[in-house]
Design a protein around this motif. Structure first.
Motif, PDB file in Angstrom:
ATOM      1  N   GLY A 269      -6.005  38.094   1.862  1.00 45.60           N
ATOM      2  CA  GLY A 269      -7.151  38.420   1.030  1.00 45.60           C
ATOM      3  C   GLY A 269      -8.330  38.927   1.837  1.00 45.60           C
ATOM      4  O   GLY A 269      -8.230  39.178   3.052  1.00 45.60           O
ATOM      5  N   VAL A 270      -9.454  39.054   1.139  1.00 49.66           N
ATOM      6  CA  VAL A 270     -10.682  39.536   1.784  1.00 49.66           C
ATOM      7  C   VAL A 270     -11.042  38.608   2.943  1.00 49.66           C
ATOM      8  O   VAL A 270     -11.020  37.384   2.811  1.00 49.66           O
ATOM      9  CB  VAL A 270     -11.835  39.587   0.770  1.00 49.66           C
ATOM     10  N   GLY A 271     -11.354  39.214   4.101  1.00 52.32           N
ATOM     11  CA  GLY A 271     -11.738  38.423   5.261  1.00 52.32           C
ATOM     12  C   GLY A 271     -10.617  38.193   6.252  1.00 52.32           C
ATOM     13  O   GLY A 271     -10.845  37.626   7.318  1.00 52.32           O
ATOM     14  N   THR A 272      -9.402  38.615   5.909  1.00 47.46           N
ATOM     15  CA  THR A 272      -8.284  38.465   6.839  1.00 47.46           C
ATOM     16  C   THR A 272      -8.090  39.761   7.620  1.00 47.46           C
ATOM     17  O   THR A 272      -8.442  40.838   7.152  1.00 47.46           O
ATOM     18  CB  THR A 272      -6.984  38.104   6.105  1.00 47.46           C
ATOM     19  N   PRO A 273      -7.515  39.703   8.814  1.00 42.06           N
ATOM     20  CA  PRO A 273      -7.390  40.886   9.664  1.00 42.06           C
ATOM     21  C   PRO A 273      -6.257  41.804   9.227  1.00 42.06           C
ATOM     22  O   PRO A 273      -5.441  41.447   8.365  1.00 42.06           O
ATOM     23  CB  PRO A 273      -7.104  40.276  11.040  1.00 42.06           C
ATOM     24  N   LEU A 274      -6.212  42.978   9.864  1.00 39.16           N
ATOM     25  CA  LEU A 274      -5.130  43.920   9.619  1.00 39.16           C
ATOM     26  C   LEU A 274      -3.890  43.490  10.391  1.00 39.16           C
ATOM     27  O   LEU A 274      -3.961  42.822  11.423  1.00 39.16           O
ATOM     28  CB  LEU A 274      -5.542  45.324  10.046  1.00 39.16           C
ATOM     29  N   ILE A 275      -2.729  43.908   9.872  1.00 39.85           N
ATOM     30  CA  ILE A 275      -1.460  43.660  10.549  1.00 39.85           C
ATOM     31  C   ILE A 275      -0.618  44.927  10.440  1.00 39.85           C
ATOM     32  O   ILE A 275      -0.685  45.635   9.427  1.00 39.85           O
ATOM     33  CB  ILE A 275      -0.736  42.447   9.918  1.00 39.85           C
ATOM     34  N   THR A 276       0.144  45.224  11.476  1.00 36.36           N
ATOM     35  CA  THR A 276       0.946  46.445  11.467  1.00 36.36           C
ATOM     36  C   THR A 276       1.963  46.418  10.337  1.00 36.36           C
ATOM     37  O   THR A 276       2.469  45.361   9.944  1.00 36.36           O
ATOM     38  CB  THR A 276       1.670  46.635  12.807  1.00 36.36           C
ATOM     39  N   GLU A 277       2.270  47.593   9.820  1.00 30.17           N
ATOM     40  CA  GLU A 277       3.006  47.714   8.561  1.00 30.17           C
ATOM     41  C   GLU A 277       4.389  47.059   8.588  1.00 30.17           C
ATOM     42  O   GLU A 277       4.797  46.424   7.614  1.00 30.17           O
ATOM     43  CB  GLU A 277       3.144  49.190   8.193  1.00 30.17           C
ATOM     44  N   TYR A 278       5.124  47.204   9.691  1.00 24.19           N
ATOM     45  CA  TYR A 278       6.505  46.744   9.707  1.00 24.19           C
ATOM     46  C   TYR A 278       6.689  45.433  10.475  1.00 24.19           C
ATOM     47  O   TYR A 278       7.805  45.063  10.832  1.00 24.19           O
ATOM     48  CB  TYR A 278       7.396  47.828  10.324  1.00 24.19           C
ATOM     49  N   ALA A 279       5.605  44.731  10.700  1.00 21.52           N
ATOM     50  CA  ALA A 279       5.682  43.503  11.497  1.00 21.52           C
ATOM     51  C   ALA A 279       6.567  42.447  10.843  1.00 21.52           C
ATOM     52  O   ALA A 279       7.217  41.651  11.531  1.00 21.52           O
ATOM     53  CB  ALA A 279       4.284  42.948  11.718  1.00 21.52           C
ATOM     54  N   ALA A 280       6.618  42.435   9.516  1.00 19.35           N
ATOM     55  CA  ALA A 280       7.321  41.358   8.818  1.00 19.35           C
ATOM     56  C   ALA A 280       8.834  41.460   8.925  1.00 19.35           C
ATOM     57  O   ALA A 280       9.541  40.463   8.735  1.00 19.35           O
ATOM     58  CB  ALA A 280       6.919  41.346   7.346  1.00 19.35           C
ATOM     59  N   ALA A 281       9.365  42.649   9.251  1.00 22.75           N
ATOM     60  CA  ALA A 281      10.814  42.849   9.189  1.00 22.75           C
ATOM     61  C   ALA A 281      11.569  41.928  10.142  1.00 22.75           C
ATOM     62  O   ALA A 281      12.496  41.216   9.746  1.00 22.75           O
ATOM     63  CB  ALA A 281      11.148  44.310   9.476  1.00 22.75           C
ATOM     64  N   ALA A 282      11.185  41.940  11.438  1.00 24.21           N
ATOM     65  CA  ALA A 282      11.906  41.130  12.425  1.00 24.21           C
ATOM     66  C   ALA A 282      11.721  39.637  12.153  1.00 24.21           C
ATOM     67  O   ALA A 282      12.659  38.841  12.287  1.00 24.21           O
ATOM     68  CB  ALA A 282      11.422  41.477  13.834  1.00 24.21           C
ATOM     69  N   PHE A 283      10.518  39.244  11.744  1.00 24.22           N
ATOM     70  CA  PHE A 283      10.250  37.834  11.450  1.00 24.22           C
ATOM     71  C   PHE A 283      11.103  37.370  10.277  1.00 24.22           C
ATOM     72  O   PHE A 283      11.697  36.284  10.306  1.00 24.22           O
ATOM     73  CB  PHE A 283       8.761  37.654  11.145  1.00 24.22           C
ATOM     74  N   GLY A 284      11.184  38.203   9.231  1.00 24.70           N
ATOM     75  CA  GLY A 284      11.964  37.845   8.063  1.00 24.70           C
ATOM     76  C   GLY A 284      13.443  37.694   8.367  1.00 24.70           C
ATOM     77  O   GLY A 284      14.107  36.793   7.846  1.00 24.70           O
ATOM     78  N   ALA A 285      13.969  38.568   9.230  1.00 22.08           N
ATOM     79  CA  ALA A 285      15.390  38.504   9.555  1.00 22.08           C
ATOM     80  C   ALA A 285      15.744  37.185  10.227  1.00 22.08           C
ATOM     81  O   ALA A 285      16.831  36.627   9.999  1.00 22.08           O
ATOM     82  CB  ALA A 285      15.774  39.670  10.458  1.00 22.08           C
ATOM     83  N   ARG A 286      14.824  36.638  11.042  1.00 21.71           N
ATOM     84  CA  ARG A 286      15.104  35.386  11.752  1.00 21.71           C
ATOM     85  C   ARG A 286      15.145  34.176  10.812  1.00 21.71           C
ATOM     86  O   ARG A 286      15.752  33.165  11.141  1.00 21.71           O
ATOM     87  CB  ARG A 286      14.061  35.157  12.846  1.00 21.71           C
TER      88      ARG A 286
ATOM     89  N   GLY B 122       9.680  39.246   1.490  1.00 19.90           N
ATOM     90  CA  GLY B 122       9.473  37.803   1.495  1.00 19.90           C
ATOM     91  C   GLY B 122       8.704  37.348   2.715  1.00 19.90           C
ATOM     92  O   GLY B 122       7.826  36.481   2.634  1.00 19.90           O
ATOM     93  N   ALA B 123       9.014  37.932   3.881  1.00 22.61           N
ATOM     94  CA  ALA B 123       8.305  37.568   5.101  1.00 22.61           C
ATOM     95  C   ALA B 123       6.847  38.016   5.044  1.00 22.61           C
ATOM     96  O   ALA B 123       5.951  37.321   5.536  1.00 22.61           O
ATOM     97  CB  ALA B 123       9.001  38.201   6.306  1.00 22.61           C
ATOM     98  N   LYS B 124       6.608  39.171   4.441  1.00 21.38           N
ATOM     99  CA  LYS B 124       5.231  39.662   4.303  1.00 21.38           C
ATOM    100  C   LYS B 124       4.404  38.708   3.454  1.00 21.38           C
ATOM    101  O   LYS B 124       3.236  38.430   3.770  1.00 21.38           O
ATOM    102  CB  LYS B 124       5.245  41.057   3.672  1.00 21.38           C
ATOM    103  N   LYS B 125       4.996  38.182   2.387  1.00 20.36           N
ATOM    104  CA  LYS B 125       4.290  37.203   1.551  1.00 20.36           C
ATOM    105  C   LYS B 125       4.015  35.920   2.326  1.00 20.36           C
ATOM    106  O   LYS B 125       2.934  35.330   2.212  1.00 20.36           O
ATOM    107  CB  LYS B 125       5.102  36.893   0.300  1.00 20.36           C
ATOM    108  N   LEU B 126       4.984  35.468   3.118  1.00 16.79           N
ATOM    109  CA  LEU B 126       4.798  34.265   3.915  1.00 16.79           C
ATOM    110  C   LEU B 126       3.666  34.448   4.922  1.00 16.79           C
ATOM    111  O   LEU B 126       2.809  33.569   5.084  1.00 16.79           O
ATOM    112  CB  LEU B 126       6.099  33.918   4.642  1.00 16.79           C
ATOM    113  N   ILE B 127       3.640  35.594   5.588  1.00 16.86           N
ATOM    114  CA  ILE B 127       2.586  35.867   6.575  1.00 16.86           C
ATOM    115  C   ILE B 127       1.225  35.943   5.887  1.00 16.86           C
ATOM    116  O   ILE B 127       0.230  35.407   6.390  1.00 16.86           O
ATOM    117  CB  ILE B 127       2.896  37.172   7.332  1.00 16.86           C
ATOM    118  N   ALA B 128       1.168  36.592   4.722  1.00 16.67           N
ATOM    119  CA  ALA B 128      -0.095  36.681   3.979  1.00 16.67           C
ATOM    120  C   ALA B 128      -0.590  35.294   3.605  1.00 16.67           C
ATOM    121  O   ALA B 128      -1.784  34.979   3.730  1.00 16.67           O
ATOM    122  CB  ALA B 128       0.092  37.544   2.734  1.00 16.67           C
TER     123      ALA B 128
END
Length: 428
Positions: A56-73, A80-86
């Protein structure tokens, strides 16, 4: 393993699972930190331009495809990983009280994530207010559906203008149509409209379904089968031989809870609504029928009844004191529950608000036949003991497992003293 060993084992495994979920949430936040566009080489313009806000407002930027590798693990999709990181970023930066409870092992990850998602559209100050209001309940003391209702109400109260805009947008999404999913000769017809209109349709269907002529015409039908026939009669009376079918005058009772000067009210069975919506509905209904406002019940002036049967006024008072099932961690909040005497009437238990509590039929049977014991030393405070000696405190905040000892970290010293008195009361 013995009964006691099985219970101790499963309790330990549950604690390990909860701790693992917390650790994954912490790792998700660290992953967001590691994938800030500021960490990219200056030559990587694409990674900088496509970076998006993590939460949400006040959180930093993150690179677009960062969630892919994290989600696979963790065996989930990039989405789903993008939602978890958010959620992890929002909890860390926008919900400090919940974050402190997560760090202390006192808040469940799923509850914390739900608050993060529900407050994502709010400003930082609005999210912080919701954080302060619901942090205490993130430990699982409320059933999931009741926790969702709590958060939904607090979000609406924090941002009433946003709630009003969502009501206006939802009001334009009315429809009545046949579903595309029709199988085995069956189909579904859906009507999506405001809560008051649907309540009127439901009341009309019930009225016709319970009529004597329909019961005589369908003696072997279930209640749901008669309701379907009633809807068919009301919507298409020309297709039926009964000439009496037509407009049905029904009475609809709506339970609306208002809170002082708050612009948000709670409509039972529906959720939070703005008071502007309430005024509009009352004015609209007042043009085509009578609107009667029921008086507020004085919860402190309920005389006991010298009988097993419970008068309607006392039932209403008990529901207002206990808006949900009082069995530990129960989820049901309907008005169609048994009202149980904590101390059975046959054993001298009085028929008073301080000895009554709503239970589903299943929970009522568990209390009666499965060795559970319950006492309500004060109206709204319920303490249970299971057949194996564990105690649970149920109040307006939900359910907590209690021991009445200094090892119980979920209670303050004052609550520990009070809980020990309750346990002694139950033992007596």
């Amino acid at each position: 393993m013995s009964v006691g060993n099985v219970l101790a084992f499963v309790e330990g495994q549950h604690a390990a699972r909860v701790e693992a979920e917390r650790n994954i949430l912490k790792a998700a936040y660290q992953w967001a930190v590691l994938h800030s566009p500021d960490r990219l080489p200056l030559s990587d313009k694409r990674g900088r331009e496509r970076a998006k806000r993590a939460g949400g407002v006040g959180t930093p930027l993150i690179t677009e495809y960062a969630a892919a590798a994290f989600g696979a693990r963790i065996q989930t999709s990039p989405y789903g990983a993008k939602k978890l990181i958010a959620d992890a970023v929002d909890i860390k930066l926008r919900l400090p009280r919940i974050q402190s409870r997560v760090d202390a092992g006192e808040a469940r990850t799923g509850h914390a994530r739900h608050v993060a998602e529900a407050t994502r559209e709010l400003s930082e100050s609005e999210a912080a207010w919701v954080d302060a209001e619901v942090a205490e309940s993130c430990d699982g003391r409320l059933s999931w559906t009741r926790f969702q209702a709590l958060v939904e109400g607090k979000v609406a109260a924090a941002a009433p203008e946003l709630a009003r805009l969502k009501e206006e947008a939802a009001a334009r999404e009315v429809f009545a149509r046949m579903s595309r999913v029709n199988k085995h000769g069956m189909a579904t017809y859906t009507v999506h409209a405001d809560a008051m209109t649907i309540a009127g349709i439901n009341a009309a269907a019930n009225a016709v379904a319970d009529s004597e002529d329909l019961k005589e015409a369908m003696p072997d039908a279930s209640a749901n089968q008669r309701r379907v026939a009633a809807v068919a009669r009301l919507m298409n009376p020309a297709a039926h031989l009964d000439p009496t079918v037509g407009p049905v005058k029904v009475r609809v009772k709506v339970y609306l809870h208002l809170y002082g000067d708050s612009p948000i009210a709670r409509l039972e069975g529906h959720g939070p609504v703005t008071t502007d919506w309430v005024r509009h509905q009352v004015a609209r209904l007042g043009l085509g029928g009578n609107v009667r406002v029921a008086p507020v019940i004085d919860l402190n002036n309920q005389a006991p009844v010298d009988a097993y049967e419970i008068p309607s006024r006392m039932r209403e008072a008990v529901h207002l004191i206990h808006p949900g099932d009082v069995f530990p961690y129960a989820a049901n909040t309907s008005r169609r529950m048994d009202l149980d005497h904590a101390i059975p009437y046959s054993e001298g238990g009085p028929t008073t608000v301080g000895n009554l509590g709503p239970l589903t039929r299943t929970h009522h049977r568990i209390k009666t036949h499965a060795g559970w014991e319950v006492r309500q030393p004060f109206p709204g405070i319920v303490i249970w003991r299971d057949p194996h000696g564990a105690h649970y405190l149920v109040d307006q905040t939900g359910t907590r497992r209690v021991t009445g000892t200094t090892g119980d970290q979920t209670l303050t010293p004052a609550e520990l003293h009070f809980t020990q008195r309750l346990i002694n009361h139950l033992a007596a």
